[in-house]
Design an enzyme around this catalytic site. Structure first.
Site, PDB file in Angstrom:
ATOM      1  N   GLU A  47      -5.953  -8.557   1.442  1.00  0.00           N
ATOM      2  CA  GLU A  47      -6.557  -8.192   2.727  1.00  0.00           C
ATOM      3  C   GLU A  47      -8.025  -7.883   2.531  1.00  0.00           C
ATOM      4  O   GLU A  47      -8.413  -7.281   1.537  1.00  0.00           O
ATOM      5  CB  GLU A  47      -5.896  -6.943   3.343  1.00  0.00           C
ATOM      6  N   GLU A  80       0.777  -1.247   0.000  1.00  0.00           N
ATOM      7  CA  GLU A  80       0.000   0.000   0.000  1.00  0.00           C
ATOM      8  C   GLU A  80       0.806   1.295   0.000  1.00  0.00           C
ATOM      9  O   GLU A  80       0.861   2.001   1.015  1.00  0.00           O
ATOM     10  CB  GLU A  80      -0.954   0.035   1.196  1.00  0.00           C
TER      11      GLU A  80
HETATM   12  C1  GBH Z   1      -4.530  -2.055   5.683  1.00  0.00           C
HETATM   13  O1  GBH Z   1      -4.575  -0.738   5.336  1.00  0.00           O
HETATM   14  C2  GBH Z   1      -3.159  -2.334   6.217  1.00  0.00           C
HETATM   15  O2  GBH Z   1      -2.383  -3.006   5.258  1.00  0.00           O
HETATM   16  C3  GBH Z   1      -3.174  -3.091   7.511  1.00  0.00           C
HETATM   17  O3  GBH Z   1      -1.898  -3.022   8.067  1.00  0.00           O
HETATM   18  C4  GBH Z   1      -4.258  -2.553   8.413  1.00  0.00           C
HETATM   19  O4  GBH Z   1      -4.220  -3.110   9.680  1.00  0.00           O
HETATM   20  C5  GBH Z   1      -5.565  -2.832   7.753  1.00  0.00           C
HETATM   21  O5  GBH Z   1      -5.619  -2.275   6.487  1.00  0.00           O
HETATM   22  C6  GBH Z   1      -6.782  -2.320   8.506  1.00  0.00           C
HETATM   23  O6  GBH Z   1      -6.821  -0.934   8.483  1.00  0.00           O
HETATM   24  O7  GBH Z   1     -11.046   7.342   5.077  1.00  0.00           O
HETATM   25  O8  GBH Z   1      -9.424   8.508   3.786  1.00  0.00           O
HETATM   26  O9  GBH Z   1      -9.164   8.421   6.154  1.00  0.00           O
HETATM   27  C7  GBH Z   1      -5.837  -0.253   4.964  1.00  0.00           C
HETATM   28  C8  GBH Z   1      -5.646   1.188   4.728  1.00  0.00           C
HETATM   29  C9  GBH Z   1      -5.701   3.172   5.868  1.00  0.00           C
HETATM   30  C10 GBH Z   1      -7.632   2.311   4.721  1.00  0.00           C
HETATM   31  C11 GBH Z   1      -6.527   4.252   6.441  1.00  0.00           C
HETATM   32  C12 GBH Z   1      -8.429   3.397   5.289  1.00  0.00           C
HETATM   33  C13 GBH Z   1      -8.405   5.628   6.033  1.00  0.00           C
HETATM   34  C14 GBH Z   1      -8.731   6.323   4.779  1.00  0.00           C
HETATM   35  N1  GBH Z   1      -6.479   2.020   5.517  1.00  0.00           N
HETATM   36  N2  GBH Z   1      -7.621   4.526   5.580  1.00  0.00           N
HETATM   37  S1  GBH Z   1      -9.670   7.755   4.978  1.00  0.00           S
END
Ligand code: GBH
Length: 428
Positions: A336, A147
């Site tokens: 995932e 990511e």
């Molecule tokens: C994954 O990232 C990761 O790879 C993992 O490590 C993590 O534990 C898992 O997901 C669960 O989160 O709405 O614009 O603020 C997912 C990425 C990052 C997606 C934060 C949502 C917030 C986006 N996530 N994000 S926003």
């Protein structure tokens, strides 16, 4: 699982997440990952439980902080630790899938500019050489980066994630190019050591979902997924990374000033063997009177989770893979997918009906995508264990196994563990 989120800190050099965790307020619940799930000492139990679950692949990440000390000198700790873990995975009849970078950058590299510095490319090349030398006879499936949307887009722009520093648009383009070059070098190194290994690159996204069946709406949702944000400042995007990697060109306006002749050819030669997709959620869209795409902000109660961004939208596991496959024509693995809910431990049991519903409804969508001949090769639930959910801390739970942080990190099987075990048993 990923190293930082489960291992605990024993015997490694500091990473950017250690540093961020020390800043007041950076981790919402005030926890840190110094012990996390203590996977470092309990990996045997966790691997045994995953065998009991019935999965075939065990996805974990290696932490570069176990291969280099705080000054960047090579150490053997990671080689020893991960060899033991991998051997244990193999002994249990599972296939290890190893991510080389899941966000825990050694601090000394960040001090030199992190991903904005060209040094990062030689660092990852060397790291991959070490991994290839010691693991290519044991591991045949690698993921280079997890990511870039998060470690660049959130770490360097939105700044909720480490290192939480700000970079200009020009610097962000340079950093993107470094990630792709580093991927390409790692790909080449790993393939040289074992031409039969598979090497992937993992992306995440929020999938635009058509609220009804309408060809124009479908087309606009697809465009939206691969579009470049209008204000040009958001690297939480797909095509910035995957167009150069798979198609061989940068989207308009994204040509980095550090691009050298031959770079794009080299990058494209390291096109991933399959695309890893981390798909958790989607956003519904509809068309207005002028046939313009508009977001539907309506959220059903039963779509909500314990995280504001994570709505239960199973359609994302149909449309996401469909859109990716139709654009990039590469095999896909859902690397995932998972639900975050509050759990109650009662007499050793956790009745997590919401997580069970999340899992079953998403897998129904995935089945539909497979029936529609989308080339999906695998599905990994996130995650085996409750773990350190980055800026949210330990209190946000994704696991099929409950970890009791108040009682010696004891593991308990949740209802979702049994539900998934049953699905796996009957999946054909
Ligand atoms: C994954 O990232 C990761 O790879 C993992 O490590 C993590 O534990 C898992 O997901 C669960 O989160 O709405 O614009 O603020 C997912 C990425 C990052 C997606 C934060 C949502 C917030 C986006 N996530 N994000 S926003």
């Amino acid at each position: 699982m990923s190293s930082y989120q489960v291992e605990g800190a024993f015997g490694r050099s500091p990473s950017i997440w250690d540093e961020l965790s020390q800043r007041k307020g950076a981790i919402k619940d005030g926890s840190d990952a110094s012990l996390a799930d203590d996977f470092y000492h309990r990996y045997k139990e966790d691997i045994r439980l995953s065998k009991e679950l019935g999965i075939q692949d065990f996805r974990l990440s290696f932490s570069p902080t176990r291969f280099f000390d705080e000054n960047g000198n090579e150490t053997v700790e990671g080689i020893h630790f991960y060899q033991e873990v991998i051997q244990e995975i193999l002994r249990n009849g599972l296939r290890p899938v190893v991510t080389l970078y899941h966000w825990d950058l050694p601090c000394y590299l960040e001090k030199k500019g992190g991903f904005t510095s060209p040094e990062i490319v030689s660092f990852f090349t060397r790291y991959a050489e070490i991994v290839a030398e010691h693991f290519s006879s044991l591991v045949s499936s690698f993921i280079t980066f997890n990511e870039p949307q998060c470690f660049l887009g959130i770490g360097y722009q939105r700044r909720d994630h480490a290192p939480s520093t700000y970079h200009t648009f020009e610097e962000m383009k340079r950093a993107t190019h470094h990630v792709l070059l580093a991927h390409a070098h790692m790909y080449q190194v790993l393939k040289r050591a074992n031409p039969h290994c598979e090497v992937s690159f993992v992306n995440t996204m929020n999938v635009p979902l058509p609220i009804k069946d309408n060809p124009l709406l479908l087309e606009k949702c697809r465009q939206k997924l691969f579009s470049i944000p209008k204000d040009e400042t958001d690297f939480y995007s797909i095509s910035i990374y995957l167009d150069p990697l798979v198609k061989g060109y940068y989207p308009e306006g994204f040509l980095p000033d550090n691009l050298k002749e031959g770079d794009l050819e080299f990058i494209q030669k390291s096109r991933p063997d399959y695309l890893g997709l981390n798909i958790y959620t989607g956003t519904y869209f509809t068309l207005d009177e002028k046939n313009q795409l508009v977001e539907s902000s309506h959220v059903e109660k039963e779509e909500e989770s314990d995280l504001f961004w994570l709505k239960r939208r199973p359609g994302s596991l149909y449309y996401g893979p469909k859109f990716f496959y139709e654009r990039y024509r590469l095999p896909l693995v859902i690397t995932e997918n998972g639900g975050c809910y509050r759990d109650n431990l009662e007499e050793g049991q956790i009745h997590d009906a919401k997580r069970v519903l999340y899992l079953t409804s998403y897998l129904d969508s995935l089945k539909k995508a497979i029936e529609d001949h989308i080339d999906i090769r695998g599905y990994y639930y996130w995650s085996l264990l409750d773990n350190f959910e980055w800026a949210e801390g330990l209190s946000k739970r994704f696991g099929l196994l409950y970890v009791d942080y108040k009682d010696n990190l004891k593991r308990y099987r949740k209802d979702s563990f049994y539900a998934y075990q049953n699905i796996i048993k009957h999946w054909n």
